[in-house]
Enzyme design. Structure first.
Site, mmCIF file in Angstrom:
data_model
loop_
_atom_site.group_PDB
_atom_site.id
_atom_site.type_symbol
_atom_site.label_atom_id
_atom_site.label_comp_id
_atom_site.label_asym_id
_atom_site.label_seq_id
_atom_site.Cartn_x
_atom_site.Cartn_y
_atom_site.Cartn_z
ATOM 1 N N LYS A 1 1.155 -1.291 -0.001
ATOM 2 C CA LYS A 1 -0.013 -0.246 0.245
ATOM 3 C C LYS A 1 0.961 1.182 0.140
ATOM 4 O O LYS A 1 2.316 0.751 0.864
ATOM 5 C CB LYS A 1 -0.423 0.052 1.298
ATOM 6 C CG LYS A 1 -1.971 -0.779 1.112
ATOM 7 C CD LYS A 1 -2.817 -0.810 2.814
ATOM 8 C CE LYS A 1 -4.106 -1.878 3.017
ATOM 9 N NZ LYS A 1 -4.534 -1.666 1.423
ATOM 10 N N ARG B 1 -10.079 -11.607 2.554
ATOM 11 C CA ARG B 1 -10.494 -12.643 1.409
ATOM 12 C C ARG B 1 -10.074 -13.670 2.432
ATOM 13 O O ARG B 1 -10.767 -15.457 1.660
ATOM 14 C CB ARG B 1 -11.534 -12.186 0.517
ATOM 15 C CG ARG B 1 -10.248 -12.662 -0.557
ATOM 16 C CD ARG B 1 -10.731 -11.597 -1.862
ATOM 17 N NE ARG B 1 -10.694 -9.695 -1.832
ATOM 18 C CZ ARG B 1 -11.146 -8.951 -2.639
ATOM 19 N NH1 ARG B 1 -11.649 -9.882 -3.690
ATOM 20 N NH2 ARG B 1 -11.204 -7.404 -2.179
#
Ligand code: BES
Ligand code: MN
Ligand code: ZN
Length: 507
Positions: A289, A363
């Site tokens: 990020k 996920r």
């Protein structure tokens, strides 16, 4: 935690340093309310004579009591009587606390809203009871008192904060009903404090092993069972997603299993299984990020915090529901052994996923937890996760994104959301979205491209729930707040604890 008690009595005889009364905006009540305030204050206070204070929701006016400077009165604007209900009550109570903090008053008295102006039957949402009102008022007080200051060696002020609050009820009967609400509020607020503390704690304090320890402590103190799988056991259970995400960090993963078994169950059927994303820090991994705001990714375990907090509340309330809490916990870092884009992993249920972006890690670990959940044959399966930036784009910090296959659970969560004001908003699972996560080489791909990110993320999870009745709550926007609210502060909100506890109280 501010201690809240209930007594039958009137503010006229209150000895608290600050006395709060709710004032409604309605024209029809104007004269009566003004007379009441005049009698209380001795004179008509200027904010009323000059028209500045109208009783609009959120307004506050402090009236220094004549002659007794230490005892002030605060008028809390409660809005119109027709819109009054649990949330206006929560906010008014929180405003009383905020006002007290400003005035360095350590004790408050709040008079219950006049039942003649707002009868129980008119409280919103419809069906709310006096007990619910007591719950909302006490929650407003307790949650507004939250502070995360354990790392400040020098506190901003010597004032220790509001210590106690007494709710004054018109009759003994109403006092009893309010008191029951306050009892519940205390348990739920303490659990919310726990969730906020866990989220706000930095990554060097809360990592998978310490998150598991905190769950254990809560279990020991409040009476629910906690089992923790270490890396070896996780490998044995073939939870490839959890292992894969954790591989970039020196901090090994944990899989936390919590269980509340009631002494008496009300209904047959499987347990409610709650799953919380426990990424204790999300750097993005190899798909790293940008550094701006990366620090807030210490809160990427807010789903886990909500589940641990809910387990605590459910156990403390001794709810007659069988509840299992599952937390896959890992730290997502770009170490030398980290997952790489293009890697393929095999999950607990044998399904494979292609890792296109290591920043879509939530996920991957949830896939293992959801497939593990199948062994309990849940009557409802609910996961909470700070899963996507896309849900924040869609709903901001106001509502939690809800997607799932169980219409019943979705309806019940919507109702619980209205009552707690931890509101949820449904996004669709139209099948056109599903093809976006198709992989050429594995069963599924962990990203779905640019559009509909909250939905494609849910579709990824859906591959692992089979026929279980399931709801996914994307709390990326509601768990991590950029600004303080009436009873929330910048940082971790603890969202999910009140929502799920309310859902389970009415299960
Ligand atoms: N933890 C983040 C999602 C997130 C973003 C939570 C902002 C709170 C605030 C999640 O793991 C993530 O990085 N998601 C990616 C997915 C993308 C790579 C498909 C995202 O939303 O950008
Ligand atoms: Mn991520
Ligand atoms: Zn994440």
């Amino acid at each position: 935690m501010i201690s809240v008690t209930v007594a039958q009595g009137s503010v006229n005889r209150s000895t608290a340093e600050l006395t709060a009364i709710l004032v409604f905006e309605d024209k029809a009540l104007r004269t009566a309310q003004r007379e009441r305030i005049r009698a209380l204050c001795g004179t008509m206070p200027p904010p009323l004579t000059n028209g500045a204070f109208t009783g609009a929701a959120g307004q506050t006016a402090v009236i220094p009591a004549p002659g007794k400077a230490a005892r002030s009165i605060v008028l809390l604007g409660a809005g119109g009587t027709t819109t009054f209900g649990l949330e206006p009550a929560r906010r008014a109570a929180a405003a009383a606390v905020q006002t007290a903090q400003k005035l360095f008053a350590s004790t408050i008295a709040i008079e219950e809203p006049d039942p003649a102006s707002v009868p129980v039957a008119s409280l919103s949402p419809a069906g709310s009871s006096i007990e619910d009102l007591g719950l909302a008022l006490a929650e407003g007080v307790m949650l507004a008192g939250y502070r995360f200051d354990k790392y400040r060696t020098k506190k901003p002020s010597d004032f220790a904060g509001v210590r106690s609050c007494i709710l004054l009820a018109g009759t003994e009967r109403r006092a009893r009903a309010l008191r029951e609400g306050v009892r519940i509020a205390r348990i739920v607020s303490e659990a919310t404090y726990l969730a906020r503390d866990l989220a706000n704690a930095p990554g060097n304090e809360i990592y998978p092993a310490t998150l598991a320890q905190r769950a254990r402590e809560a279990g020991r103190r409040h009476g629910f069972r906690v089992t923790v799988f270490d890396e070896k056991r996780i490998a044995k259970e073939k939870m490839g997603g959890l292992l894969g995400v954790a591989r970039g960090s020196h901090n090994p993963p944990r899989f936390i299993i919590m269980e509340h078994t009631p002494t008496r169950t009300r209904r047959p059927g499987g347990p409610v299984v709650l799953v919380g994303k426990g990424v204790t820090f999300d750097s993005g991994g190899i798909s790293i990020k940008p550094s701006a705001n990366m620090a807030e990714m210490k809160m990427d375990m807010s789903g886990a915090a909500a589940v641990i907090g809910t387990m605590q509340a459910v156990a403390a309330l001794r709810l007659p529901v069988h509840v299992i809490g599952l937390v896959p916990a890992a730290e997502n870092l770009p170490g030398g052994n980290a997952l790489k884009p293009g890697d393929i992993i095999r999950h607990h249920n044998g399904k494979t996923s292609e890792v296109d972006n290591t920043d879509a890690e939530g996920r991957l670990i949830l896939a293992d937890a959801l497939s593990w959940a199948a062994r309990y044959k849940p009557s409802s399966l609910i996961d909470l996760a700070t899963l996507t930036g896309a849900v924040v784009v869609a709903l901001g910090h106001v509502a939690t994104g809800m997607l799932g296959t169980s219409a019943r659970a979705k309806d019940a969560l919507r109702t619980a959301g209205e009552r707690t004001y931890e509101r949820v908003w449904e996004l669709p699972l139209f099948d056109e979205y599903e093809k976006l996560i198709k992989s050429d080489i594995a069963d599924v791909k962990n990203v779905g491209g640019r559009w509909g990110g909250a939905i494609t993320a849910a579709f990824f999870l859906k591959q692992f729930v089979g026929t279980m009745p399931w709801v996914h709550l994307d709390i990326a926007g509601t768990a991590i707040l950029e600004e303080s609210g009436p009873y929330t502060r910048r940082g971790g909100s603890g969202v999910g604890v009140r929502l799920l506890t309310e859902y389970l109280r009415h299960y």
